[in-house]
Write a protein that holds these residues in place. Structure first.
Motif, PDB file in Angstrom:
ATOM      1  N   ALA A   1      15.011  -8.154  -0.828  1.00  0.00           N
ATOM      2  CA  ALA A   1      14.188  -9.313  -0.479  1.00  0.00           C
ATOM      3  C   ALA A   1      12.732  -8.906  -0.316  1.00  0.00           C
ATOM      4  O   ALA A   1      11.819  -9.655  -0.688  1.00  0.00           O
ATOM      5  N   LEU A   2      12.516  -7.721   0.227  1.00  0.00           N
ATOM      6  CA  LEU A   2      11.142  -7.247   0.394  1.00  0.00           C
ATOM      7  C   LEU A   2      10.461  -7.075  -0.957  1.00  0.00           C
ATOM      8  O   LEU A   2       9.328  -7.519  -1.164  1.00  0.00           O
TER       9      LEU A   2
ATOM     10  N   THR B   1      11.582   4.447   2.233  1.00  0.00           N
ATOM     11  CA  THR B   1      12.709   3.757   2.868  1.00  0.00           C
ATOM     12  C   THR B   1      12.202   2.598   3.723  1.00  0.00           C
ATOM     13  O   THR B   1      11.011   2.490   4.016  1.00  0.00           O
ATOM     14  N   MET B   2      13.138   1.764   4.142  1.00  0.00           N
ATOM     15  CA  MET B   2      12.781   0.641   5.002  1.00  0.00           C
ATOM     16  C   MET B   2      12.142   1.149   6.293  1.00  0.00           C
ATOM     17  O   MET B   2      11.252   0.519   6.849  1.00  0.00           O
ATOM     18  N   ASP B   3      12.622   2.282   6.769  1.00  0.00           N
ATOM     19  CA  ASP B   3      12.057   2.859   7.981  1.00  0.00           C
ATOM     20  C   ASP B   3      10.595   3.233   7.781  1.00  0.00           C
ATOM     21  O   ASP B   3       9.750   2.960   8.635  1.00  0.00           O
TER      22      ASP B   3
ATOM     23  N   ALA C   1       0.828  -1.204   0.000  1.00  0.00           N
ATOM     24  CA  ALA C   1       0.000   0.000   0.000  1.00  0.00           C
ATOM     25  C   ALA C   1       0.861   1.253   0.000  1.00  0.00           C
ATOM     26  O   ALA C   1       0.583   2.213  -0.711  1.00  0.00           O
ATOM     27  N   LEU C   2       1.935   1.221   0.801  1.00  0.00           N
ATOM     28  CA  LEU C   2       2.795   2.404   0.879  1.00  0.00           C
ATOM     29  C   LEU C   2       3.594   2.595  -0.407  1.00  0.00           C
ATOM     30  O   LEU C   2       3.650   3.689  -0.956  1.00  0.00           O
ATOM     31  N   LEU C   3       4.212   1.517  -0.869  1.00  0.00           N
ATOM     32  CA  LEU C   3       5.075   1.626  -2.049  1.00  0.00           C
ATOM     33  C   LEU C   3       4.282   1.957  -3.306  1.00  0.00           C
ATOM     34  O   LEU C   3       4.827   2.488  -4.267  1.00  0.00           O
TER      35      LEU C   3
ATOM     36  N   ILE D   1       5.573  -1.741  12.748  1.00  0.00           N
ATOM     37  CA  ILE D   1       6.632  -2.502  13.409  1.00  0.00           C
ATOM     38  C   ILE D   1       7.917  -1.693  13.359  1.00  0.00           C
ATOM     39  O   ILE D   1       7.976  -0.640  12.715  1.00  0.00           O
ATOM     40  N   SER D   2       8.941  -2.192  14.036  1.00  0.00           N
ATOM     41  CA  SER D   2      10.220  -1.490  14.032  1.00  0.00           C
ATOM     42  C   SER D   2      11.056  -1.947  12.846  1.00  0.00           C
ATOM     43  O   SER D   2      10.810  -3.004  12.256  1.00  0.00           O
TER      44      SER D   2
END
Lengths: 192, 192
Positions: free
Chosen positions: A56-57, A32-34, A23-25, A42-43
């Motif tokens: 990998a994501l 970013t990963m953050d 959804a974000l991408l 999540i962290s």
DNA sequence: ATTCGATGAGACAAAGATGTCTCACGTGGT
DNA sequence: ACCACGTGAGACATCTTTGTCTCATCGAAT
């Protein structure tokens, strides 16, 4: 032997993370990963534990997208009824995955030299076969190649998904507008 | 007073750099400044002298794209003849800028919060007006909004440009396939 | 209560890209 | 011959992102 007891629902969490990331991408392909981690609630550490890295994501998202597409193709029963009906069912089934597809559609050019996921070729082949069936049955024009119709379907799905997220078209019209334009075009059918 | 004499053709160089950057970024939208410089045959230092940074470069490409689009719209004489003819002329005129358009189309979502270049709104308005004219003249269907037809035109141009660069469709068929799908759709017109 | 495992927060180094700077070179105009 | 200007090459600091690490904490199962 407590190690055989799985306390947490990792599969569910993983799926939730993938959905959030998709959804974000879809909205911001350079997140970013953050940001992805925050979007999933999540962290960043946990995100890195589930997906070795950004690559990998994205690969996991690619697999998810392929999986959803294949499920949509199955659910649409491409061989049943007229090709036109099958296309309508297909777009309806693909609607839920449109955002993810739009992201992957533009991200795929990133995997230029590297090996492409074979799943795309399978999907392309199945869709092209549908359009070819429509051509052979006389429903579809033969001057537009099945490959181009497949490409156009992807493109219209992506355009529709973006147009919806930016509010240029209503979400409820998504399916109708894509199918009608792809099948019927802009001209009135009573024309000439 | 030698300072009034311009030794070099900065305008020409700048244009050449923009063309090269457009060609490269169309294929690899994440290319670095170094790659852009190499593609243009200049050093990164010179690239930075002409464009303050990557942002400025993308903005310049955006302006170039808008400029070329407006030139295409002018050349297509959208108010002459039938709307269908005007659309055909428009796609033909836009073909040369398709690659750049495809890049900007996906890059635009980057400028989320920031101010959008007003040029896009002007272009959208002109294209939407064309489709609206076709609807009012009875040529185009009224159940597909001008905004969606405009969006679909962008999307099909982008899809076509990528499909050509990846060899999935022939470059010579670019214009025909886009126009025919946009106007006529996949169904045969003798249908039903 | 205790233990095990997952999590969040944060520190940390490494890598990549960016922006700025200096300097030497070459070319064209004087 | 001289000078001015643009250029290429490279050094450099900075910033961002990434990937890895440690440690404290929380929850659930025992």
């Amino acid at each position: 032997m407590s190690h055989v007891v799985y306390h947490c629902l990792m599969a569910v969490d993983r799926d939730h993370v993938l959905r959030s990331a998709a959804a974000l991408l879809t909205r911001k392909s350079t997140a970013t990963m953050d940001e992805v981690a925050k979007a999933a609630g999540i962290s960043r550490a946990t995100l890195h534990r589930q997906f070795a890295g950004r690559d990998a994501l994205v690969r996991a998202l690619e697999s998810l997208g392929i999986q959803e597409c294949e499920a949509a193709l199955d659910a649409a029963r491409l061989d049943d009824g007229t090709a036109q009906e099958a296309v309508r069912r297909l777009v309806k089934e693909l609607e839920a995955a449109a955002g993810l597809l739009a992201f992957l559609y533009t991200e795929n050019q990133l995997f230029e030299g590297e090996e492409q996921n074979e799943g795309w070729a399978r999907l392309d082949a199945r869709m092209a076969a549908l359009f070819r069936r429509g051509q052979e049955s006389g429903e579809f024009r033969i001057d537009l190649t099945p490959a181009w119709l497949t490409e156009a379907l992807y493109g219209l799905m992506a355009s529709g998904a973006w147009a919806v997220t930016e509010g240029r078209v209503a979400a409820k019209d998504f399916h109708y507008m894509i199918v009608e334009l792809l099948l019927g075009g802009a001209l009135r059918r009573e024309e000439s």
